[in-house]
Design a protein around this motif. Structure first.
Motif, PDB file in Angstrom:
ATOM      1  N   UNK A 190      51.062  49.624  56.138  1.00 14.67           N
ATOM      2  CA  UNK A 190      50.302  50.634  56.864  1.00 14.67           C
ATOM      3  C   UNK A 190      50.748  50.630  58.318  1.00 14.67           C
ATOM      4  N   UNK A 191      50.203  51.553  59.097  1.00 17.85           N
ATOM      5  CA  UNK A 191      50.579  51.641  60.515  1.00 17.85           C
ATOM      6  C   UNK A 191      50.163  50.393  61.288  1.00 17.85           C
ATOM      7  N   UNK A 192      49.059  49.774  60.867  1.00 19.13           N
ATOM      8  CA  UNK A 192      48.523  48.634  61.619  1.00 19.13           C
ATOM      9  C   UNK A 192      49.013  47.292  61.105  1.00 19.13           C
ATOM     10  N   UNK A 193      49.138  47.175  59.768  1.00 20.95           N
ATOM     11  CA  UNK A 193      49.518  45.884  59.196  1.00 20.95           C
ATOM     12  C   UNK A 193      49.901  46.057  57.731  1.00 20.95           C
ATOM     13  N   UNK A 194      50.662  45.104  57.178  1.00 23.74           N
ATOM     14  CA  UNK A 194      50.896  45.090  55.737  1.00 23.74           C
ATOM     15  C   UNK A 194      49.728  44.398  55.018  1.00 23.74           C
ATOM     16  N   UNK A 195      49.514  44.788  53.767  1.00 28.28           N
ATOM     17  CA  UNK A 195      48.516  44.140  52.912  1.00 28.28           C
ATOM     18  C   UNK A 195      49.218  43.582  51.681  1.00 28.28           C
ATOM     19  N   UNK A 196      49.027  42.303  51.425  1.00 25.24           N
ATOM     20  CA  UNK A 196      49.595  41.685  50.233  1.00 25.24           C
ATOM     21  C   UNK A 196      48.652  41.948  49.061  1.00 25.24           C
ATOM     22  N   UNK A 197      49.093  42.776  48.106  1.00 26.37           N
ATOM     23  CA  UNK A 197      48.260  43.188  46.976  1.00 26.37           C
ATOM     24  C   UNK A 197      48.425  42.291  45.760  1.00 26.37           C
ATOM     25  N   UNK A 198      49.627  41.801  45.526  1.00 29.26           N
ATOM     26  CA  UNK A 198      49.925  40.889  44.429  1.00 29.26           C
ATOM     27  C   UNK A 198      50.951  39.887  44.927  1.00 29.26           C
ATOM     28  N   UNK A 199      50.856  38.668  44.422  1.00 28.65           N
ATOM     29  CA  UNK A 199      51.844  37.654  44.745  1.00 28.65           C
ATOM     30  C   UNK A 199      52.280  36.964  43.463  1.00 28.65           C
ATOM     31  N   UNK A 200      53.542  37.122  43.109  1.00 31.84           N
ATOM     32  CA  UNK A 200      54.126  36.446  41.949  1.00 31.84           C
ATOM     33  C   UNK A 200      53.313  36.683  40.680  1.00 31.84           C
ATOM     34  N   UNK A 201      52.896  37.916  40.473  1.00 27.34           N
ATOM     35  CA  UNK A 201      52.050  38.284  39.327  1.00 27.34           C
ATOM     36  C   UNK A 201      52.926  38.449  38.086  1.00 27.34           C
ATOM     37  N   UNK A 202      52.541  37.792  37.008  1.00 30.88           N
ATOM     38  CA  UNK A 202      53.285  37.924  35.761  1.00 30.88           C
ATOM     39  C   UNK A 202      52.463  38.632  34.684  1.00 30.88           C
ATOM     40  N   UNK A 203      51.325  39.185  35.059  1.00 33.38           N
ATOM     41  CA  UNK A 203      50.445  39.827  34.084  1.00 33.38           C
ATOM     42  C   UNK A 203      50.342  41.323  34.254  1.00 33.38           C
ATOM     43  N   UNK A 204      49.138  41.841  34.064  1.00 37.06           N
ATOM     44  CA  UNK A 204      48.881  43.287  34.101  1.00 37.06           C
ATOM     45  C   UNK A 204      49.016  43.815  35.525  1.00 37.06           C
ATOM     46  N   UNK A 205      49.641  44.981  35.654  1.00 36.78           N
ATOM     47  CA  UNK A 205      49.902  45.552  36.971  1.00 36.78           C
ATOM     48  C   UNK A 205      49.248  46.909  37.159  1.00 36.78           C
ATOM     49  N   UNK A 206      48.372  47.310  36.246  1.00 40.61           N
ATOM     50  CA  UNK A 206      47.832  48.662  36.294  1.00 40.61           C
ATOM     51  C   UNK A 206      47.072  48.943  37.586  1.00 40.61           C
ATOM     52  N   UNK A 207      46.522  47.917  38.211  1.00 37.33           N
ATOM     53  CA  UNK A 207      45.779  48.118  39.449  1.00 37.33           C
ATOM     54  C   UNK A 207      46.634  48.537  40.624  1.00 37.33           C
ATOM     55  N   UNK A 208      47.957  48.498  40.461  1.00 36.74           N
ATOM     56  CA  UNK A 208      48.837  48.908  41.551  1.00 36.74           C
ATOM     57  C   UNK A 208      49.088  50.405  41.570  1.00 36.74           C
ATOM     58  N   UNK A 209      48.645  51.108  40.531  1.00 37.26           N
ATOM     59  CA  UNK A 209      48.807  52.562  40.530  1.00 37.26           C
ATOM     60  C   UNK A 209      48.013  53.147  41.691  1.00 37.26           C
ATOM     61  N   UNK A 210      48.478  54.278  42.253  1.00 34.77           N
ATOM     62  CA  UNK A 210      47.681  54.927  43.305  1.00 34.77           C
ATOM     63  C   UNK A 210      46.249  55.104  42.851  1.00 34.77           C
TER      64      UNK A 210
END
Length: 240
Positions: A190-210
């Motif tokens: 983002x303009x202000x800062x990055x956000x770490x949403x997942x770290x080394x995830x080996x499972x379900x990723x559906x939450x990363x969809x817009x």
């Protein structure tokens, strides 16, 4: 700004042999790595990807092959700056042997001071990788909008260095981060800062969809993984 999905390549023949591959040619995925790569399209099925960017090395290209076959509309972009760290004279050597080198302790405890003989420093590796990410963020936002999601397939130490930058950590802290083969790390810039949403995830990723496309959030189960005291230089082979 866009969301970046960082995929580490699947487990390679060098990982299972305990060898630090670096830019050594001919390092392919092993049987498990190929299976990990085959599962990637399903894990990313609900996520629209604006672009796919890859390290030029074989193990990354092999990891992306099933995803690109499932999404023929995506043409991969090769990015030299997210290629593996140049370990120089350490490349192709057994990690068990390298652990006896004086430089090993520097890599573990003070990586910002570590420069590989005949290769590059970890500072230089982080700098080029972060520069590549920031330039691709601008390009993706310009061409696809600030809600776009794109993917980079790269290497363990690169991912750790990019995450350290996103979290505002000194490079000397990056060995506290792990990234298993074919794991997914996601950072929303983002303009202000990055956000770490997942770290080394080996499972379900559906939450990363817009947000407007994501379904009900799936629960995540913790997993246990044994670690030695030293950080896995090059990223390691992942959980047994």
């Amino acid at each position: 700004m866009p969301t970046l999905i960082l995929v580490r390549h699947g487990r390679s023949t060098a990982n299972t042999a305990g060898v630090l591959a670096g830019w050594t040619p001919g390092v392919a995925l092993d049987e498990r790595g190929a299976a990990q790569a085959a599962g990637l399209p399903a894990r990313l099925a609900g996520i629209p990807l604006a672009a796919v960017v890859t390290s030029p090395l074989q193990r990354c290209r092999e990891t992306l092959a099933p995803l690109l076959a499932a999404r023929p509309e995506l043409a991969p972009h090769t990015e030299e700056r997210i290629g593996e760290c140049d370990y120089g004279d350490w490349s192709g050597r057994k990690l068990s042997e390298l652990a006896d080198e004086p430089l090993w302790e520097t890599v573990q405890r003070h990586p910002s001071a570590a420069a590989f003989p005949g290769g590059e420093s970890l500072r230089a590796m982080q700098s080029r990788a972060v520069d590549a990410v920031r330039e691709w963020n601008e390009r993706i936002e310009r061409d696809h909008g600030e809600q776009a999601v794109y993917l980079m397939c790269t290497h363990g130490d690169l991912i750790k260095a990019i995450v350290a930058d996103a979290l505002g950590l000194h490079l000397d802290q990056f060995q506290r981060i792990t990234a298993d083969p074919c794991s997914v790390t996601a950072i929303r810039y983002t303009r202000l800062r990055p956000y770490l949403l997942r770290l080394a995830d080996t499972g379900d990723l559906s939450g990363l969809a817009p947000r407007e496309m994501a379904g009900e959030e799936a629960g995540e189960e913790g997993r246990e993984q044994g670690h030695s005291e030293d950080a896995a230089v090059g990223g390691g082979a992942g959980a047994p």
